[in-house]
Design an enzyme around this catalytic site. Sequence first.
Site, short mmCIF file in Angstrom:
data_model
loop_
_atom_site.label_atom_id
_atom_site.label_comp_id
_atom_site.label_asym_id
_atom_site.label_seq_id
_atom_site.Cartn_x
_atom_site.Cartn_y
_atom_site.Cartn_z
N GLY A 18 -0.58 30.95 29.16
CA GLY A 18 0.45 29.93 28.97
C GLY A 18 1.45 30.04 30.11
N ARG A 32 -3.60 34.19 38.72
CA ARG A 32 -4.05 32.88 38.26
C ARG A 32 -3.37 31.81 39.14
NH1 ARG A 32 -4.13 31.70 32.04
NH2 ARG A 32 -5.76 30.27 32.73
N ASP A 52 1.04 23.01 33.10
CA ASP A 52 0.96 24.18 33.99
C ASP A 52 1.58 23.91 35.35
OD1 ASP A 52 -1.38 24.54 31.94
OD2 ASP A 52 -0.82 26.51 32.72
O1 MRU Z 1 -5.39 28.93 30.31
P1 MRU Z 1 -4.10 28.97 29.54
O2 MRU Z 1 -4.27 29.34 28.10
O3 MRU Z 1 -3.06 29.80 30.25
O4 MRU Z 1 -3.58 27.47 29.57
C1 MRU Z 1 -2.37 27.15 28.94
C2 MRU Z 1 -2.06 25.72 28.96
O5 MRU Z 1 -2.75 24.91 29.52
C3 MRU Z 1 -0.75 25.32 28.32
O6 MRU Z 1 -0.83 24.04 27.77
C4 MRU Z 1 0.35 25.31 29.40
O7 MRU Z 1 0.37 26.52 30.07
C5 MRU Z 1 1.67 25.04 28.84
S1 MRU Z 1 2.28 26.40 27.90
C6 MRU Z 1 3.85 26.08 27.37
#
Ligand code: MRU
Length: 349
Positions: A46, A85, A233
Amino acid sequence: MFDTIRWSEEGVVMIDQRKLPREEVYVTCRNYREVADAIRSMVIRGAPAIGVAAAMGVALGMLEADSADPDAAFEEVVRTLAGTRPTAVNLFWALERMRRAYEQVRGQPLAAIRRRLVEEACRIREEDIAVNQAIGRHGAPLVPDGKIVLTHCNAGALATAGYGTALGVIRAAIAAGKRIEVYACETRPFLQGARLTAWELLHDRIPTTLITDNMAGHFLKSGRIGCVVVGADRIAANGDVANKIGTYSLAVLAHENRVPFYVAAPVSTLDLSLASGEQIPIEQRPAEEVTHVFGVRVAPEGVRVENPAFDVTPNRYVTAIITERGVARPPYAESLRGLAQDDNLARSR
Ligand code: MRU
């Protein structure tokens, strides 16, 4: 209540999101390499939570550094964390904030440097909770009363330091007295919706229904969904939004069915250095996430696999972007620049 991430004397403590909802266990990262591994392996995920983890990773890294060459140690720690990431810009935003804090105390005794960096990392965590509550306050009035809110992935307390962005809007709407329920898309392949959003919302006794991703069109056509709210993101200067894979499909379906599509994200998710979403780097994840479910192979050996973790939703499908400083509407090139104001968000990353 659970802590997504916190600083402790022993190191950085995180709830292990890979094990939820079956087990609620915490891991302690005792050095910056362990923090980097935790980000890479999705112990924590996230966008805002990744930012907090990176900041705490920097602080932890400088606790290990020897006094011979703190600059070199700092650069090595930042380089390692930046390589974890690529899509969530909050990671790079947090590293830049830690760099500014470091520059304030550069040349001072190591003890002073360490104190300042721990303080800054903890401040980033505390601010994130307040930012999410403000996003909730701005977003709550947009949520129609008596309807279902559809969400994707997990943009909740688990994806942030607490409260959440998209789920923060839902929490604030409920706190304001709105009678809403949530439909959570399961979010293949990593199942953040099924494992994390459903767990977190049930934890708060928020009425929640889990659907598979391919059911979204069916329900969006039904007239029962009042709005879609998702996190982000990275948001480009023109309002294109990178978020969990499957978000784009939801946005198109929402548009087709005249359902408002809202993105809830802090200003730290804006990347005004990118003119459009085409330039956002998209993380490719391992094929096993698609060919296997909990270690069990569900696809034939040798099949080719693609596994982009995120997609980009063009700005024309985004009804509004809800931030802690207010709600941005199209044209986003102007409204986002207005919200970012004096922040230096146009720097290259
Ligand atoms: O791969 P992830 O679980 O890190 O992806 C998370 C998301 O796509 C969320 O929707 C995004 O980070 C927003 S979190 C407030």
